[in-house]
Design a protein around this motif. Structure first.
Motif, PDB file in Angstrom:
ATOM      1  N   LEU A   1      18.073  -3.470  -3.832  1.00 53.22           N
ATOM      2  CA  LEU A   1      18.284  -2.042  -3.610  1.00 53.22           C
ATOM      3  C   LEU A   1      17.348  -1.192  -4.481  1.00 53.22           C
ATOM      4  O   LEU A   1      17.084  -1.520  -5.634  1.00 53.22           O
ATOM      5  CB  LEU A   1      19.743  -1.704  -3.928  1.00 53.22           C
ATOM      6  CG  LEU A   1      20.262  -0.357  -3.424  1.00 53.22           C
ATOM      7  CD1 LEU A   1      20.178  -0.268  -1.907  1.00 53.22           C
ATOM      8  CD2 LEU A   1      21.713  -0.175  -3.882  1.00 53.22           C
ATOM      9  N   ILE A   2      16.848  -0.111  -3.889  1.00 54.10           N
ATOM     10  CA  ILE A   2      16.000   0.840  -4.604  1.00 54.10           C
ATOM     11  C   ILE A   2      16.870   1.809  -5.404  1.00 54.10           C
ATOM     12  O   ILE A   2      17.977   2.135  -4.998  1.00 54.10           O
ATOM     13  CB  ILE A   2      15.134   1.624  -3.587  1.00 54.10           C
ATOM     14  CG1 ILE A   2      14.144   0.697  -2.888  1.00 54.10           C
ATOM     15  CG2 ILE A   2      14.410   2.783  -4.243  1.00 54.10           C
ATOM     16  CD1 ILE A   2      13.298   1.395  -1.826  1.00 54.10           C
ATOM     17  N   GLY A   3      16.342   2.252  -6.547  1.00 57.62           N
ATOM     18  CA  GLY A   3      16.995   3.350  -7.264  1.00 57.62           C
ATOM     19  C   GLY A   3      18.158   2.936  -8.143  1.00 57.62           C
ATOM     20  O   GLY A   3      18.981   3.760  -8.519  1.00 57.62           O
ATOM     21  N   VAL A   4      18.212   1.655  -8.467  1.00 53.62           N
ATOM     22  CA  VAL A   4      19.280   1.174  -9.343  1.00 53.62           C
ATOM     23  C   VAL A   4      18.627   0.344 -10.446  1.00 53.62           C
ATOM     24  O   VAL A   4      17.760  -0.482 -10.169  1.00 53.62           O
ATOM     25  CB  VAL A   4      20.289   0.297  -8.559  1.00 53.62           C
ATOM     26  CG1 VAL A   4      21.385  -0.222  -9.476  1.00 53.62           C
ATOM     27  CG2 VAL A   4      20.870   1.080  -7.398  1.00 53.62           C
TER      28      VAL A   4
ATOM     29  N   SER B   1       0.823  -1.203   0.000  1.00 54.15           N
ATOM     30  CA  SER B   1       0.000   0.000   0.000  1.00 54.15           C
ATOM     31  C   SER B   1       0.863   1.260   0.000  1.00 54.15           C
ATOM     32  O   SER B   1       0.359   2.363   0.091  1.00 54.15           O
ATOM     33  CB  SER B   1      -0.962   0.000   1.193  1.00 54.15           C
ATOM     34  OG  SER B   1      -0.254  -0.074   2.396  1.00 54.15           O
ATOM     35  N   ASN B   2       2.179   1.085  -0.120  1.00 54.33           N
ATOM     36  CA  ASN B   2       3.050   2.245  -0.292  1.00 54.33           C
ATOM     37  C   ASN B   2       2.686   2.924  -1.614  1.00 54.33           C
ATOM     38  O   ASN B   2       2.521   2.259  -2.637  1.00 54.33           O
ATOM     39  CB  ASN B   2       4.523   1.805  -0.318  1.00 54.33           C
ATOM     40  CG  ASN B   2       5.470   2.973  -0.067  1.00 54.33           C
ATOM     41  OD1 ASN B   2       5.359   4.035  -0.686  1.00 54.33           O
ATOM     42  ND2 ASN B   2       6.394   2.781   0.850  1.00 54.33           N
ATOM     43  N   ARG B   3       2.557   4.261  -1.566  1.00 53.61           N
ATOM     44  CA  ARG B   3       2.160   4.984  -2.783  1.00 53.61           C
ATOM     45  C   ARG B   3       3.316   5.137  -3.755  1.00 53.61           C
ATOM     46  O   ARG B   3       3.121   5.476  -4.917  1.00 53.61           O
ATOM     47  CB  ARG B   3       1.585   6.340  -2.405  1.00 53.61           C
ATOM     48  CG  ARG B   3       0.233   6.198  -1.699  1.00 53.61           C
ATOM     49  CD  ARG B   3      -0.178   7.495  -1.075  1.00 53.61           C
ATOM     50  NE  ARG B   3      -0.291   8.542  -2.060  1.00 53.61           N
ATOM     51  CZ  ARG B   3      -0.246   9.851  -1.767  1.00 53.61           C
ATOM     52  NH1 ARG B   3      -0.065  10.240  -0.515  1.00 53.61           N
ATOM     53  NH2 ARG B   3      -0.376  10.752  -2.713  1.00 53.61           N
ATOM     54  N   VAL B   4       4.534   4.912  -3.267  1.00 51.30           N
ATOM     55  CA  VAL B   4       5.679   4.853  -4.173  1.00 51.30           C
ATOM     56  C   VAL B   4       5.892   3.376  -4.485  1.00 51.30           C
ATOM     57  O   VAL B   4       6.423   2.621  -3.688  1.00 51.30           O
ATOM     58  CB  VAL B   4       6.937   5.475  -3.520  1.00 51.30           C
ATOM     59  CG1 VAL B   4       8.142   5.300  -4.428  1.00 51.30           C
ATOM     60  CG2 VAL B   4       6.699   6.945  -3.213  1.00 51.30           C
TER      61      VAL B   4
ATOM     62  N   CYS C   1      11.800   3.181  -8.124  1.00 50.20           N
ATOM     63  CA  CYS C   1      12.301   4.549  -8.314  1.00 50.20           C
ATOM     64  C   CYS C   1      13.306   4.581  -9.450  1.00 50.20           C
ATOM     65  O   CYS C   1      14.375   5.187  -9.349  1.00 50.20           O
ATOM     66  CB  CYS C   1      12.911   5.096  -7.024  1.00 50.20           C
ATOM     67  SG  CYS C   1      11.812   4.984  -5.604  1.00 50.20           S
ATOM     68  N   THR C   2      12.950   3.921 -10.527  1.00 49.59           N
ATOM     69  CA  THR C   2      13.831   3.838 -11.685  1.00 49.59           C
ATOM     70  C   THR C   2      13.184   4.472 -12.913  1.00 49.59           C
ATOM     71  O   THR C   2      13.716   4.351 -14.024  1.00 49.59           O
ATOM     72  CB  THR C   2      14.159   2.357 -11.988  1.00 49.59           C
ATOM     73  OG1 THR C   2      12.962   1.598 -11.807  1.00 49.59           O
ATOM     74  CG2 THR C   2      15.221   1.821 -11.042  1.00 49.59           C
ATOM     75  N   GLY C   3      12.029   5.130 -12.687  1.00 50.18           N
ATOM     76  CA  GLY C   3      11.419   5.920 -13.756  1.00 50.18           C
ATOM     77  C   GLY C   3      10.867   5.088 -14.901  1.00 50.18           C
ATOM     78  O   GLY C   3      10.723   3.861 -14.794  1.00 50.18           O
TER      79      GLY C   3
ATOM     80  N   SER D   1       7.737  -1.431   2.374  1.00 49.06           N
ATOM     81  CA  SER D   1       8.486  -1.541   1.127  1.00 49.06           C
ATOM     82  C   SER D   1       7.701  -1.028  -0.065  1.00 49.06           C
ATOM     83  O   SER D   1       6.480  -0.938  -0.055  1.00 49.06           O
ATOM     84  CB  SER D   1       8.860  -3.003   0.894  1.00 49.06           C
ATOM     85  OG  SER D   1       9.249  -3.227  -0.435  1.00 49.06           O
ATOM     86  N   THR D   2       8.433  -0.722  -1.135  1.00 46.77           N
ATOM     87  CA  THR D   2       7.847  -0.321  -2.416  1.00 46.77           C
ATOM     88  C   THR D   2       7.502  -1.524  -3.281  1.00 46.77           C
ATOM     89  O   THR D   2       6.934  -1.360  -4.349  1.00 46.77           O
ATOM     90  CB  THR D   2       8.873   0.531  -3.187  1.00 46.77           C
ATOM     91  OG1 THR D   2      10.118  -0.194  -3.225  1.00 46.77           O
ATOM     92  CG2 THR D   2       9.098   1.864  -2.500  1.00 46.77           C
TER      93      THR D   2
END
Lengths: 383, 383
Positions: B111-114, B44-47, B77-79, B217-218
């Motif tokens: 890992l996030i963002g990679v 339920s994380n919005r990200v 978070c990788t677009g 978590s995302t």
């Protein structure tokens, strides 16, 4: 200078034997007038310690002649007997000062669920009263320390009047086990209603935005006492600004001395739709254990910032979020931004900016990192 | 046995080179039918990570032919590029299996963002497809581990049909950095609507009440796939019970393997006015860092339990609260109860009962203690 920087106040700090190690543990602050106006803000925890229940009643009268504070025991969750102990403390203080008990506020800090050694405490009140001095502010500040490594004081002087104060603890609304206690004094000549307004305005943007570990004490108390002895009635805005400045300074000192912390983290939320959104997001980031561990490890882990933002109800679009850590925009539009290796994390202060791209409101929350020292300090406290 | 305990499923786990240490990092679970019904529950994380956004779309069709899971990178978070990577993973899997991409769910953790190394990942999909086996469940469970020290599987067999599954991670709705991923399979012959109902009922009282560190978590994903190959359509209640049982078992395994934990803490809230109150109070206790440190130090610090209860909106009177730790009622009527020295804290499991004395509802939340090992593990993760 502390609580005796403003004219009309005396204070003392003594070792009453409440703490087994013999350190100072009892403080007394007395307002010698001519005015005895006062205001107070208390913990919003619904489980309130006996001294909070008592002092809330005292403050309803808007008059405080003296504040008696003890470390070495919180007198929380101690039942009707605990309340009687607080009442007896106020009675004793009133007796030795020749005042009414209903004008004596009481604050306690230390372990929950243990009764205070009343014989020692009441004897300590007599000792403290005998030691009252216009120079006693520092000693009072020292006597209220628990896990604090330093005592905290702050003074702001304006034209003809002063606001000073002392604090102990590691936060508020979300303090460490050590509870936040703050006593502020002023020689400005003001009614209790004005004090109340200025105090609430100040705590809302200072102590309420200090969040060390997300835990809320049963004993948090912030008091503001006015003696009127300067004979000056300042402009409200100027007075409120001075109170806010002292609270801000003390709040920063609390974060700087938080249990086991190695980093002070400024979480600044910008471009929020509302101030409430900004505070909610800031608090969510400040309370994220994984992020607090990462900061401790000097790891600019912006993914954990986004993950914390995502748990809130604030207005934002995930692909418009931006995050800067120590000036480097490591996250742009919800994805990878500038090179995270550019972030310099060597210093004690860390600055996180979360840009919600949803409005124009802003809020700043101060917190600490999460360290092995915090765990050690809080796993060995009462055993 | 894991996801291949139920008939109609094959699975594989391989090392695709996504993890730099060469450990298994890619799992494939294939539903060979005849039915391919499925249901899913997501963070339920919005990200939300790209694979969550993709798989949510897949599950809307109620049909899943295969699930491809990777460890070594969360693809969060990788677009738009991250979403394209997930899409390419589903396309590749669909191609090698001869199915449609819209029936391929994707899960990622790490890992996030990679961004993921797509060349290695896509080659790994081919390797995994070639390794598919009716005995591949264990290998699949091993390939999705991140900080997990053991792989987690569970199987319940009833008359003629089976529910099995695998899990990784340290929690849900509030998981550790390692995200919770769960794939459940059954050979029962059921429509996706029935699966959805049973899965939501099960997760609400199992994974949703596992709260290791308060972080969400995302990437959290729980999938339930039905092959129908047993030819049996069980009674709904019996099926729902089996699903709940597997989820409960896997949830306990997650808590048992949570990062750096030395204690498993069962927080049981009783006599609440509503189930919501019970869950809110249980979660507040489970998330209290000071209490979690105290439990780590084998300190039955009930004051911190009361302090946590006091921050909730639940119906209760402070002077009617009771708290038991490992069977000893250390707090009675909001005050000191039985001797805290009677509490035996030597064992890994700790049982806290919070009696709100406000009704008849109850809820149990599982959590862990907070340890220096947790800090170490999470301060050194991505650096």
């Amino acid at each position: 200078m502390s609580v005796t920087a403003a004219k009309g106040f005396t204070a003392a700090g003594v070792a009453a034997g409440i703490k087994e190690n013999g350190n100072p543990d009892l403080a007394l602050v007395v307002n010698n007038g001519p005015r005895r106006a006062a205001a107070g803000v208390f913990t919003s925890n619904r489980v309130k310690a006996a001294p909070v229940l008592w002092s809330e009643q005292v403050l309803k009268g808007g008059q405080v002649s003296a504040v008696v504070l003890n470390s070495g025991g919180a007198n929380a969750c101690t039942g009707p007997q605990g309340f009687q102990d607080t009442h007896a403390t106020a009675e004793k203080t009133a007796e030795v000062l020749g005042r009414g008990a209903i004008e004596v506020a009481v604050c306690s800090t230390g372990l929950i669920g243990v009764r205070l050694p009343m014989d020692k405490l009441l004897a300590g009140v007599e000792t403290a009263a005998a030691a009252l001095s216009e120079h006693g502010g520092e000693k009072a500040a020292i006597a209220i320390k628990t896990t604090d490594t330093v005592h905290k004081t702050s003074v702001v002087t304006r034209s003809g009047w002063t606001v000073g104060g002392m604090a102990k603890g590691a936060g508020m609304l979300a303090p460490g086990l050590a509870t936040m206690l703050v006593v502020l004094t002023t020689d400005a000549d003001l009614e209790s209603e004005v004090l109340d307004k200025a105090l609430r305005a100040a705590t809302r943007v200072t102590f309420d935005r200090v969040d060390s570990d997300g835990c809320m004490s049963t004993n948090d108390t912030v008091l503001l006492l006015a003696s009127g002895s300067s004979g000056t009635t300042p402009d409200y805005d100027e007075f409120a600004d001075a109170v806010r400045q002292v609270c801000d300074d003390l709040g920063r000192q609390l974060i700087g001395d938080a249990e086991g912390a190695s980093k002070e983290i400024k979480v600044e939320v910008i471009n929020a739709a509302t101030e409430e959104d900004a505070v909610e997001v800031g608090r969510s980031i400040a309370r994220n254990n994984l992020l607090k561990c990462a900061i401790h490890g000097e790891d600019p882990n912006w993914g954990r910032v986004l993950s914390a933002i995502g748990t809130t109800r604030a207005a934002f679009e995930p692909d418009r979020l931006n995050v800067a850590i120590n000036g480097v925009w490591v996250c742009r539009n919800g994805s990878v931004g500038e090179d995270r290796d550019l972030v310099d994390m060597r210093y004690r202060e860390v600055h996180i900016v979360a840009d919600l791209a949803a409005g124009t409101e802003t809020a700043t929350i101060w917190t600490n990192d999460l360290t092995a020292d915090y765990v050690h300090e809080n796993s060995a406290y009462s055993s």
